[in-house]
Design a protein around this motif. Sequence first.
Motif, PDB file in Angstrom:
ATOM      1  N   MET A 199       0.843  -1.225   0.057  1.00 18.33           N
ATOM      2  CA  MET A 199      -0.108  -0.124   0.085  1.00 18.33           C
ATOM      3  C   MET A 199       0.957   1.231  -0.064  1.00 18.33           C
ATOM      4  O   MET A 199       0.880   2.174   0.890  1.00 18.33           O
ATOM      5  CB  MET A 199      -0.966   0.019   1.238  1.00 18.33           C
ATOM      6  N   ARG A 200       1.724   1.406  -1.236  1.00 10.92           N
ATOM      7  CA  ARG A 200       2.497   2.507  -1.054  1.00 10.92           C
ATOM      8  C   ARG A 200       1.853   3.302  -2.291  1.00 10.92           C
ATOM      9  O   ARG A 200       1.283   3.170  -3.360  1.00 10.92           O
ATOM     10  CB  ARG A 200       3.872   2.033  -1.615  1.00 10.92           C
ATOM     11  N   ALA A 201       2.175   4.946  -2.338  1.00  9.26           N
ATOM     12  CA  ALA A 201       1.636   5.788  -3.240  1.00  9.26           C
ATOM     13  C   ALA A 201       2.660   6.778  -3.287  1.00  9.26           C
ATOM     14  O   ALA A 201       3.497   7.247  -2.624  1.00  9.26           O
ATOM     15  CB  ALA A 201       0.233   6.255  -2.765  1.00  9.26           C
ATOM     16  N   GLY A 202       2.711   7.470  -4.752  1.00 11.27           N
ATOM     17  CA  GLY A 202       3.505   8.875  -4.634  1.00 11.27           C
ATOM     18  C   GLY A 202       2.442   9.831  -5.099  1.00 11.27           C
ATOM     19  O   GLY A 202       1.336   9.749  -5.866  1.00 11.27           O
ATOM     20  N   VAL A 251       3.879   6.861   1.863  1.00 12.29           N
ATOM     21  CA  VAL A 251       3.499   7.873   0.811  1.00 12.29           C
ATOM     22  C   VAL A 251       4.905   8.670   0.723  1.00 12.29           C
ATOM     23  O   VAL A 251       5.426   9.120   1.416  1.00 12.29           O
ATOM     24  CB  VAL A 251       2.505   8.666   1.325  1.00 12.29           C
ATOM     25  N   GLU A 252       5.007   8.653  -0.666  1.00 14.98           N
ATOM     26  CA  GLU A 252       6.255   9.765  -1.229  1.00 14.98           C
ATOM     27  C   GLU A 252       5.858  10.891  -1.923  1.00 14.98           C
ATOM     28  O   GLU A 252       4.682  10.802  -2.414  1.00 14.98           O
ATOM     29  CB  GLU A 252       7.139   8.854  -1.938  1.00 14.98           C
ATOM     30  N   THR A 253       6.413  11.870  -1.826  1.00 13.06           N
ATOM     31  CA  THR A 253       6.211  13.280  -2.624  1.00 13.06           C
ATOM     32  C   THR A 253       7.040  13.393  -3.780  1.00 13.06           C
ATOM     33  O   THR A 253       8.362  13.023  -3.542  1.00 13.06           O
ATOM     34  CB  THR A 253       5.986  14.218  -1.441  1.00 13.06           C
ATOM     35  N   ALA A 273       4.788   9.149  10.348  1.00 11.28           N
ATOM     36  CA  ALA A 273       5.330   7.937  10.124  1.00 11.28           C
ATOM     37  C   ALA A 273       5.106   7.196   8.685  1.00 11.28           C
ATOM     38  O   ALA A 273       6.042   6.361   8.398  1.00 11.28           O
ATOM     39  CB  ALA A 273       4.862   6.858  11.329  1.00 11.28           C
ATOM     40  N   LYS A 274       4.433   7.591   8.017  1.00 13.33           N
ATOM     41  CA  LYS A 274       3.880   7.091   6.706  1.00 13.33           C
ATOM     42  C   LYS A 274       4.744   7.703   5.613  1.00 13.33           C
ATOM     43  O   LYS A 274       4.701   7.555   4.517  1.00 13.33           O
ATOM     44  CB  LYS A 274       2.624   7.340   6.465  1.00 13.33           C
ATOM     45  N   LEU A 275       5.051   9.252   6.100  1.00 16.90           N
ATOM     46  CA  LEU A 275       5.454   9.937   4.963  1.00 16.90           C
ATOM     47  C   LEU A 275       7.155   9.509   4.531  1.00 16.90           C
ATOM     48  O   LEU A 275       7.841   9.954   5.614  1.00 16.90           O
ATOM     49  CB  LEU A 275       5.346  11.397   5.692  1.00 16.90           C
ATOM     50  N   GLY A 276       7.396   9.396   3.530  1.00 14.34           N
ATOM     51  CA  GLY A 276       8.430   8.872   2.944  1.00 14.34           C
ATOM     52  C   GLY A 276       9.336  10.105   2.391  1.00 14.34           C
ATOM     53  O   GLY A 276       9.024  11.107   2.363  1.00 14.34           O
ATOM     54  N   THR A 288       0.854   3.357  -7.559  1.00 14.45           N
ATOM     55  CA  THR A 288      -0.080   4.235  -7.348  1.00 14.45           C
ATOM     56  C   THR A 288       0.174   5.512  -7.248  1.00 14.45           C
ATOM     57  O   THR A 288       1.013   5.856  -6.599  1.00 14.45           O
ATOM     58  CB  THR A 288      -1.058   3.669  -5.915  1.00 14.45           C
ATOM     59  N   LEU A 289      -0.409   6.281  -7.888  1.00 15.84           N
ATOM     60  CA  LEU A 289      -0.209   7.729  -8.091  1.00 15.84           C
ATOM     61  C   LEU A 289      -1.296   8.581  -7.568  1.00 15.84           C
ATOM     62  O   LEU A 289      -2.379   8.160  -7.884  1.00 15.84           O
ATOM     63  CB  LEU A 289       0.161   8.256  -9.424  1.00 15.84           C
TER      64      LEU A 289
END
Length: 228
Positions: A1-4, A27-29, A61-64, A122-123
């Motif tokens: 469950m990763r998203a950009g 989640v990465e930005t 904690a989720k923000l990569g 996932t974007l």
Amino acid sequence: MRAGVLFSGGQDSTTCLAWALDRFDHVETIGFHYGQRHAVEMEVRAAFLAKLRAIRLDWSAKLGEDHVVELAGLGAISETALTRDESIAVGESGLPNTFVPGRNLIFLNYAAALGWRRGFSTLVAGMCEADFSGYPDCRADTLGAQMRAISLGMDRDFTLHTPLMQLSKAGAWNLADELGGDALVELIRTDSHTCYLGERGDLHDWGYGCGTCPACELRVRGWAEFAA
Ligand code: ZN
């Protein structure tokens, strides 16, 4: 469950980031530097991320990783009011000269290529067809076609979420309120940047900006509707 998340630091993309953090584990930005006239956008996004981490430890904690992709070539080939010192006007095509042709299509390609390497397919992005200047690369059918091309061209299923697609600017404020309450609304109000002119002098009730460029006009009206 990763998203950009395509993250410019504006009202829309900051709201989309909260939406993604509410749903995904990691989640990465991704930001794009394409020769914008005003560096303020790029400065604001880093400050926003730091403050978001401070108000929401669970989201922190989720923000990569935050990625900034250099696309100076896009600014060089597109003569628009966002990348040149030119006043904002509507051109013969009916599109404002803030339109950078194909910008979102290019952004999605880069975001997917980055996702390929970073392990997300996932974007999430803030395109909106309900309440914008009619940019053809913000429309759902354009984006659907682009995502199909990306999935075929990279031989991997990429998905794009556009949670703001059918929302007005007031609707976007309401969504922020649902996701993060007063603290998030206040953070977006004071630390997101939308103004095409890069104005950050006075803080208005709707945030910073000149108040009269097309982006500010939408923001002012949306805030008034939300706050009413
Ligand atoms: Zn403005």
